[in-house]
Motif scaffolding. Structure first.
Motif, PDB file in Angstrom:
ATOM      1  N   ALA A  11       0.854  -1.183   0.000  1.00 38.67           N
ATOM      2  CA  ALA A  11       0.000   0.000   0.000  1.00 38.67           C
ATOM      3  C   ALA A  11       0.889   1.231   0.000  1.00 38.67           C
ATOM      4  N   PRO A  12       0.391   2.341  -0.487  1.00 40.81           N
ATOM      5  CA  PRO A  12       1.200   3.560  -0.459  1.00 40.81           C
ATOM      6  C   PRO A  12       1.653   3.886   0.953  1.00 40.81           C
ATOM      7  N   ALA A  13       2.907   4.311   1.085  1.00 41.90           N
ATOM      8  CA  ALA A  13       3.468   4.635   2.387  1.00 41.90           C
ATOM      9  C   ALA A  13       3.779   6.124   2.453  1.00 41.90           C
ATOM     10  N   GLY A  14       3.851   6.619   3.666  1.00 39.87           N
ATOM     11  CA  GLY A  14       4.242   8.005   3.856  1.00 39.87           C
ATOM     12  C   GLY A  14       3.064   8.918   4.116  1.00 39.87           C
ATOM     13  N   PRO A  15       3.349  10.158   4.417  1.00 41.31           N
ATOM     14  CA  PRO A  15       2.292  11.126   4.707  1.00 41.31           C
ATOM     15  C   PRO A  15       1.639  11.637   3.431  1.00 41.31           C
ATOM     16  N   VAL A  16       0.536  12.351   3.587  1.00 39.08           N
ATOM     17  CA  VAL A  16       0.004  13.146   2.494  1.00 39.08           C
ATOM     18  C   VAL A  16       0.895  14.379   2.380  1.00 39.08           C
ATOM     19  N   VAL A  17       1.433  14.630   1.214  1.00 33.51           N
ATOM     20  CA  VAL A  17       2.306  15.788   1.024  1.00 33.51           C
ATOM     21  C   VAL A  17       1.542  16.879   0.286  1.00 33.51           C
ATOM     22  N   VAL A  18       1.493  18.050   0.914  1.00 33.56           N
ATOM     23  CA  VAL A  18       0.894  19.233   0.305  1.00 33.56           C
ATOM     24  C   VAL A  18       2.024  20.091  -0.230  1.00 33.56           C
ATOM     25  N   ILE A  19       1.971  20.423  -1.506  1.00 32.71           N
ATOM     26  CA  ILE A  19       3.014  21.256  -2.101  1.00 32.71           C
ATOM     27  C   ILE A  19       2.488  22.677  -2.215  1.00 32.71           C
ATOM     28  N   GLY A  20       3.072  23.584  -1.435  1.00 30.26           N
ATOM     29  CA  GLY A  20       2.665  24.976  -1.441  1.00 30.26           C
ATOM     30  C   GLY A  20       2.010  25.388  -0.141  1.00 30.26           C
ATOM     31  N   ALA A  21       2.594  26.386   0.548  1.00 28.96           N
ATOM     32  CA  ALA A  21       2.055  26.872   1.817  1.00 28.96           C
ATOM     33  C   ALA A  21       1.395  28.222   1.636  1.00 28.96           C
ATOM     34  N   GLY A  22       0.557  28.328   0.610  1.00 26.72           N
ATOM     35  CA  GLY A  22      -0.286  29.493   0.441  1.00 26.72           C
ATOM     36  C   GLY A  22      -1.622  29.254   1.103  1.00 26.72           C
ATOM     37  N   PRO A  23      -2.609  30.127   0.877  1.00 29.03           N
ATOM     38  CA  PRO A  23      -3.901  29.977   1.555  1.00 29.03           C
ATOM     39  C   PRO A  23      -4.583  28.642   1.291  1.00 29.03           C
ATOM     40  N   VAL A  24      -4.565  28.171   0.048  1.00 29.34           N
ATOM     41  CA  VAL A  24      -5.273  26.934  -0.275  1.00 29.34           C
ATOM     42  C   VAL A  24      -4.492  25.717   0.218  1.00 29.34           C
ATOM     43  N   GLY A  25      -3.172  25.737   0.072  1.00 30.17           N
ATOM     44  CA  GLY A  25      -2.373  24.634   0.589  1.00 30.17           C
ATOM     45  C   GLY A  25      -2.506  24.486   2.092  1.00 30.17           C
ATOM     46  N   LEU A  26      -2.520  25.615   2.808  1.00 26.93           N
ATOM     47  CA  LEU A  26      -2.668  25.560   4.261  1.00 26.93           C
ATOM     48  C   LEU A  26      -4.081  25.186   4.675  1.00 26.93           C
ATOM     49  N   ALA A  27      -5.063  25.531   3.843  1.00 25.58           N
ATOM     50  CA  ALA A  27      -6.426  25.050   4.109  1.00 25.58           C
ATOM     51  C   ALA A  27      -6.453  23.528   4.050  1.00 25.58           C
ATOM     52  N   ALA A  28      -5.791  22.962   3.037  1.00 24.26           N
ATOM     53  CA  ALA A  28      -5.712  21.497   2.954  1.00 24.26           C
ATOM     54  C   ALA A  28      -5.034  20.931   4.187  1.00 24.26           C
ATOM     55  N   ALA A  29      -3.957  21.578   4.630  1.00 20.56           N
ATOM     56  CA  ALA A  29      -3.248  21.107   5.821  1.00 20.56           C
ATOM     57  C   ALA A  29      -4.157  21.139   7.046  1.00 20.56           C
ATOM     58  N   ALA A  30      -4.948  22.203   7.180  1.00 22.41           N
ATOM     59  CA  ALA A  30      -5.854  22.310   8.323  1.00 22.41           C
ATOM     60  C   ALA A  30      -6.895  21.194   8.312  1.00 22.41           C
TER      61      ALA A  30
END
Length: 474
Positions: A11-30
């Motif tokens: 199965a896929p390993a590792g975290p979900v990686v979000v590329i970009g720490a702008g408003p939308v990327g950080l919304a995904a992180a939240a």
């Protein structure tokens, strides 16, 4: 890293990686944090929202009420965050200082963001684009500019389009010689009255483009010309008729657009801005005295500096080994393209959409935010937040929530702005999509319902039509 046999990867390993720490990327992180999913955010710049930092002097189109993601708000409130005045219009700097910077300091995010981490490639471990068997079980392999590699179970690409401006050439490719004058080309939305003042004061500037980025820069240059004699302005557009840019003035149903367009029209009519229309740039050369000459057929424009306000396009190079289903025109997913086509839609008529419309043949890879729209000029910040919520729900396996796409929108839209250079900063003063009405909730299962309003547009990303089209928010 050591080689792995993809056939042995269960199965896929590792975290979900979000590329970009702008408003939308950080919304995904939240949203990832709220759902308890392991994640990592990679930001190419040295600070949060490094791209927005470059236009921190510019006001957003919408008040704070529509610029804050729901999950991000909940994380901030748990940390004692003091909410800004929701009726005020933030600048890019306000968005960083009062929202995004506090957000990345919350306990849920503070250790999950890596700065100066530019991604150069995303692929699958042991798989190029051609190989199929076992592909879905292989983790993503992400390579950074410093040579570091890491694994991910999913990738959310929120890199935006700010770093990939359209070219000056009128046929979609660089004008002949364009690469030779790059030091004389300014990025869209320069800080004409502040940081970049010396570059434009007392000099001749050509602004290329017909969206609100161009309009804003032209108005700033007009103000600078009042202060500094010898400041000259030429506005270069491909169209022959600027009615859409000017809007309907006092009779415009979109008051702020009308006010902005009216002021620009008066500036042109006064002779302070030289309008050069129906001008499709074919070549750019350096003159004997070091200036720039733009040519279109037998016509030419000469200036000290050229502001490229022609918009932006997505960069898919780093994911070229993934299986993407891109529309041949928009550069978005094929499913999303007809919903955002600027030939059919303004920002106010783009239907709500989510994970289903954003999915590619490459499972668990999603592009969200401005990049998801390709070259379409209709992207809105609030839409990006809903994309982030839907995609994270899908990655968590909650498809009911992923497909329950909702936007909290006003009936006639809200992208109120004082970009018309009025004195009021009050939402009640109205905006480019009409006066400020009461908000209503619009829900659309599977993202198919047609929204009657718009919300949360960022000036820098919603005027990126290479054909110089203009609409409610571009």
């Amino acid at each position: 890293m050591s080689e792995q046999n993809p056939a042995t990867v269960a199965a896929p390993a590792g975290p979900v990686v979000v590329i970009g720490a702008g408003p939308v990327g950080l919304a995904a992180a939240a949203h990832l944090a709220e759902r308890g999913l392991d994640f990592l955010v990679l930001e190419s710049g040295p600070t949060v929202a490094a791209a927005i930092e470059e236009w921190r002097h510019v006001k957003l189109f919408s008040p704070w009420r529509y610029d804050i993601d729901s999950a991000a708000r909940r994380l901030l409130e748990q940390s004692g965050w003091i909410e800004p005045d929701l009726a005020k219009l933030p600048t890019g700097g306000d968005l960083i200082d009062s929202y995004l910077a506090p957000l990345v300091k919350t306990p849920e995010l503070t250790d999950r963001i890596r700065y100066n981490a530019a991604v150069t490639a995303v692929t699958r471990v042991g798989y190029d684009r051609l190989r199929t068997a076992g592909r879905e079980q292989a983790p993503f392999l992400i390579r950074l500019a410093d040579g570091t590699e890491l694994l991910a179970s999913a990738v959310i690409d929120a890199t935006g389009t700010w770093r990939r401006p359209n070219v000056l050439g009128g046929s979609g490719i660089p004008a002949r010689g364009e690469s030779d004058i790059t030091d004389s080309i300014a990025h869209a939305l320069p800080d004409v009255l502040g940081r970049d003042r010396d570059r434009f004061a007392g000099r001749r500037t050509a602004v290329v483009g017909a969206g609100h980025s161009a309009s804003t820069t032209l108005l700033d240059l007009g103000e600078l010309a009042e202060q500094v004699p010898g400041t000259e302005i030429v506005w270069v557009v491909r169209n022959s008729n600027q009615a859409r840019t000017y809007g309907g003035g006092e009779s415009d149903e979109l008051p702020a657009r009308g006010a902005l367009g009216t002021r620009l029209k008066r500036l042109v009519q006064s002779g302070k801005v030289e309008l050069t229309s129906n001008f499709r740039i074919e070549a750019a050369t350096r003159t004997a005295d070091g200036r720039v000459e733009l040519t279109a057929g037998e016509r030419s424009v000469i200036a000290d500096t050229v502001v490229n306000a022609t918009g932006f396009r997505p960069d898919h190079d780093m994911v070229s080994e993934l299986r993407l289903d891109l529309d041949s025109i928009m550069g978005s997913t094929r499913a999303l393209a007809p919903l955002i086509d600027p030939n059919q839609h303004s920002c106010g008529t783009v239907p709500p959409h989510g994970a289903d419309e954003l999915a590619h043949p490459e499972p668990r890879y999603y592009a969200i935010g401005a990049k998801s729209y390709g070259r379409a000029p209709t992207f809105l910040l609030a839409t990006g937040y809903e994309q982030a919520r839907s995609v994270v729900a899908a990655l968590a396996g909650d498809w009911e929530a992923a497909r329950d796409v909702q936007l909290d929108l006003p009936e006639t839209g809200v992208c109120s702005s004082n970009l018309a250079y009025g004195d009021s900063n009050d939402e009640a003063a109205g905006g480019c999509c009409g006066p400020a009405p009461q908000a209503v909730e619009i829900s659309a299962p599977a993202g198919r319902g047609l929204a009657t309003g718009i919300s949360g547009g960022l000036l820098t990303v919603i005027d990126n039509a290479p054909t110089n089209q203009s609409s409610c928010c571009n």
